[in-house]
Design an enzyme around this catalytic site. Structure first.
Site, PDB file in Angstrom:
ATOM      1  N   GLY A 302       0.814  -1.215   0.000  1.00  0.00           N
ATOM      2  CA  GLY A 302       0.000   0.000   0.000  1.00  0.00           C
ATOM      3  C   GLY A 302       0.847   1.265   0.000  1.00  0.00           C
ATOM      4  O   GLY A 302       1.898   1.347  -0.630  1.00  0.00           O
ATOM      5  N   SER A 303       0.397   2.236   0.772  1.00  0.00           N
ATOM      6  CA  SER A 303       1.005   3.568   0.738  1.00  0.00           C
ATOM      7  C   SER A 303       2.431   3.619   1.268  1.00  0.00           C
ATOM      8  O   SER A 303       3.114   4.626   1.076  1.00  0.00           O
ATOM      9  CB  SER A 303       0.138   4.544   1.544  1.00  0.00           C
ATOM     10  OG  SER A 303      -1.134   4.673   0.945  1.00  0.00           O
TER      11      SER A 303
END
Length: 582
Positions: A302-303
Site C-alpha cells: 500500500g502507501s
C-alpha cells in the site's frame, strides 16, 4: 547236515551273548574317547588359541554404542542463552524380561506416568523384541526413581532435550527440535548441521540381559555443536513482543509482525510475531502459532511504497520537494478506471503528497515516467527476491514484469497495489532510505563489521530529501502523529491496504502498516509494524501500527544509547521551499 546247523546256531548264540555282554563297555569307551577329545581340544585352544576364544566371547557380548553430542547453544548478541540442551534420560526395556515380573508393572507405570493396562499391552505386543522405549526424555531425578524400583529388564539411556528460556518471545525465530534433538523449524532447522555436532562412540560389555556391565574403551569423543550467536538483542525483542501482543489483542487483529533493523550493519535486532506458541510445550507446536510471518506471509504494501515513487521522480529530475501537484477534485480517471483519494486535497507540493498520502498525487508522479523505471527500482529494492536469511518457507513476494502493466496497473503499483512483499522485504527497502541510498544484506547472525556487499539504489541526496519529507508524516499534518518519539525526529510512512477476500478487495478487512526510522537526521534503527485485519473503527496504519512503533522505538533507542536529535524543525531545503497555495 543237521549236526552242522546245530553247531552254527550254538556258535551264533555265543557271539550274541558276547556282544550283549560287551556293549556297555563299548559305549563307555566311546564316551571316554569323546571326553578326552574335548578336553584335548579345550586345552589346545586355551594354550595355543586363547585370543580366538576371547574374540568369540567379545563378539557375543561386546557392543559399540553411540555417545550423543551436545547440541550447540543459541545465544543473543550479548551472549544471553536463547536455546540450550539439558541432559535427560530415556527409559527402555527388554519386554520379555519385564513381563516375567508383571506384578511390578503398576508401580513402574505410575512412575512413568502411563496407564498400567496400556503399559502391559505395549510389552505384550513387543514381547519378541529386546529393546523398547517406555518413556523418552525424562528428567534425571524422575528417571532415577524409576530405576530405584529395580525392575529387571528396565534400563536408562542418556540424551539431551532442548529448552527455550524465552519461550514464546523467540518461538517464531528459533523454531524447535524433535524428540531426537534435530532441528524442525526456524533457525534450529536452518543451522541444524552447525548446531548438531558429531556423536562419539564407545565399546561396552553387556550381559545376557542387555545390560551394560563395563565400559571397555572410548572409540571417539563426541564433538559438541557450535554456538550460534544471533544479531538479536533479547531486550529489544521483548519490548517488541510485548507491544505487538498488546496491539493485536486491543484491536482484535488476526495476526501481527514487528521488525527492528540496525541500519549500520544490516543486523536484525528483533523479529516477533503474533499469535505465538511456547516451543517448550509440545502441544503448542502448531503451524499457526509458530509460523514466522515476517518471512512467510506476503501482503500488498500500500502507501508505504509511495516514498519510493517520489524518490524515482527526484532521481529523474521531473519533480522537486516543492513541485506543485494538482490532486483536485480528489480522483483521477486512468483508462477505464479511477484513482481516488480519501479526501480532495486540492493543490499539494510533492512533500505534502507524502504527508497526506495522496494516491492521485503519487500516481501523477509515476505516470510521468516510463513504467520500466519504477519496475527496475522495485526490483533493486528487493521486491520479488528472497532475503537469503535461510528460513525454510521464506517467500519472495511478487512483482510482475512492467510489460504486462496497463496504465491503471502502473498507477496502482505506484501506491503499493498489484505487488506483494514480506515484512522483511519492506524493512530492507526502508533501510535503503536510512543508509543514504545503499541496500545492505540483512542477517540474523551477529556481525563484527558492516557487510562488504552493498548495492547503490538511490543517490545520497535523494535518500536524504525523501527522509526529510517523510518526517512530515509524523506530525499533526500527517497520518502518523502517534509514531512520534519524544526527543527524536522520526521519518516514516503509513499504509492501510485492503485485503483480498474471495478474489476481491474487501472494504472490511485491512492490513495496517507503519514503516519508519529514527533518528531521522542520522538513522540508527529501521522498524516495520504490520497488524493483520484489525477490527473496529481504528484500522488505519497511523492509528493501529504507529503507536507500536513509538513504544518500541523509544525503548530501543534508550537501550542502545542513541543520542536525541531534537524535534521536527522543517529541515534542509524544505525549510526554504516556497509553500504551494491551493
Amino acid at each position: 547236515m543237521k549236526a552242522h546247523t546245530a553247531a552254527l546256531r550254538k556258535n551264533g548264540g555265543g557271539w550274541r551273548r558276547c556282544l550283549m555282554t560287551s556293549r556297555p563297555q563299548l559305549v563307555l569307551a566311546l564316551l571316554a574317547c569323546a571326553a578326552v577329545g574335548m578336553l584335548s581340544r579345550a586345552a589346545y585352544l586355551q594354550l595355543f588359541h586363547k585370543d580366538f576364544l576371547q574374540d568369540q566371547g567379545s563378539d557375543r557380548y561386546m557392543r559399540v554404542l553411540e555417545v550423543p553430542a551436545l547440541r550447540g547453544m543459541i545465544v543473543d548478541r550479548h551472549g544471553d542463552p536463547l536455546a540450550v540442551s539439558s541432559p535427560v534420560d530415556s527409559v527402555w526395556a527388554d519386554p520379555g524380561t519385564v513381563l516375567e515380573h508383571r506384578q511390578r508393572l503398576p508401580a513402574l507405570a505410575r512412575l512413568l506416568g502411563l496407564d498400567s493396562a496400556e503399559l502391559l499391552a505395549r510389552l505384550e505386543e513387543n514381547r519378541t523384541r529386546q529393546f523398547l522405549y517406555l518413556r523418552k526424555q525424562m528428567e534425571p531425578d524422575a528417571a532415577s526413581r524409576v530405576m530405584a524400583l529395580g525392575v529387571p529388564g528396565v534400563h536408562l539411556e542418556r540424551g539431551y532435550r532442548r529448552f527455550y528460556p524465552t519461550a514464546e518471545v523467540m518461538s517464531h525465530l528459533l523454531g524447535f527440535t524433535d524428540i531426537d534433538d534435530r532441528g524442525q523449524e526456524g533457525l534450529e532447522l536452518a543451522y541444524d548441521q552447525v548446531l548438531r555436532g558429531t556423536p562419539g562412540a564407545k565399546r561396552v560389555l553387556k550381559d545376557r540381559y542387555n545390560r551394560i556391565v563395563e565400559d571397555v574403551e572410548s572409540i571417539s569423543q563426541p564433538q559438541s555443536g557450535q554456538t550460534l550467536t544471533l544479531s538479536i538483542d533479547r531486550r529489544i525483542q521483548y519490548l517488541a513482543y510485548k507491544a505487538l501482543k498488546e496491539a493485536v489483542l486491543e484491536h482484535r487483529a488476526s495476526a501481527g509482525t514487528a521488525l527492528v533493523l540496525d541500519v549500520t550493519s544490516g543486523e536484525i535486532l528483533a523479529m516477533v510475531n503474533q499469535p505465538a506458541g511456547n516451543p517448550n510445550n509440545r502441544e503448542q507446536r502448531q503451524g499457526q502459532l509458530l509460523r514466522n510471518r515476517a518471512v512467510t506471509d506476503v501482503f500488498e504494501p500500500g502507501s508505504t511504497f509511495k516514498p519510493f515513487v517520489v524518490a524515482l521522480g527526484l532521481e529523474a529530475g521531473t519533480i522537486r520537494p516543492n513541485t506543485p501537484i494538482d490532486t483536485r477534485p480528489g480522483f483521477m480517471p486512468v483508462g477505464r478506471n479511477t484513482v481516488r483519494d480519501i479526501h480532495n486535497y486540492g493543490l499539494l507540493d510533492v512533500t505534502r503528497v507524502i504527508t497526506k498520502s495522496s494516491n492521485v498525487g503519487v500516481a501523477k508522479i509515476a505516470l510521468a515516467l516510463p513504467p520500466e523505471r519504477l519496475w527496475d527500482l522495485y526490483r533493486r529494492l528487493g521486491v520479488g527476491s528472497r532475503t537469503a536469511l535461510g528460513f525454510a518457507g521464506e517467500q519472495a513476494g511478487f512483482l510482475s514484469h512492467h510489460k504486462g502493466w496497463g496504465a491503471f496497473e502502473y498507477a496502482t503499483h505506484s501506491f503499493g497495489y498489484g505487488l506483494s512483499v514480506t515484512a522483511v522485504q519492506l524493512a530492507q527497502a526502508y533501510m535503503v532510505l536510512a543508509t543514504d541510498g545503499v541496500r545492505r544484506p540483512l542477517t540474523l547472525l551477529k556481525r563484527e563489521a558492516p557487510p562488504a556487499e552493498e548495492m547503490r539504489v538511490l543517490s545520497p541526496q535523494t535518500a536524504r530529501q525523501v527522509r526529510t519529507m517523510m518526517e512530515t508524516v509524523v506530525s499533526r499534518e500527517g497520518t502518523a502523529l502517534k509514531a512520534a518519539v519524544p526527543g527524536y525526529r522520526v521519518a516514516g510512512k503509513t499504509g492501510t491496504a485492503r485485503k483480498i477476500i474471495a478474489g476481491r478487495y474487501s472494504s472490511d478487512h485491512h492490513m495496517a502498516v507503519f514503516a519508519g526510522m529514527a533518528p531521522a537526521s542520522q538513522p540508527r534503527l529501521v522498524m516495520v509494524i504490520m497488524i493483520d485485519d484489525p477490527q473496529g473503527e481504528a484500522y488505519y496504519g497511523g492509528l493501529v501500527a504507529a503507536p507500536v512503533f513509538s513504544q518500541v522505538m523509544a525503548g530501543a533507542l534508550r537501550l542502545l544509547n542513541v543520542n536525541p536529535d531534537g524535534q521536527l524543525a522543517g529541515t534542509l531545503e524544505l525549510a526554504a521551499s516556497p509553500k504551494v497555495k491551493p
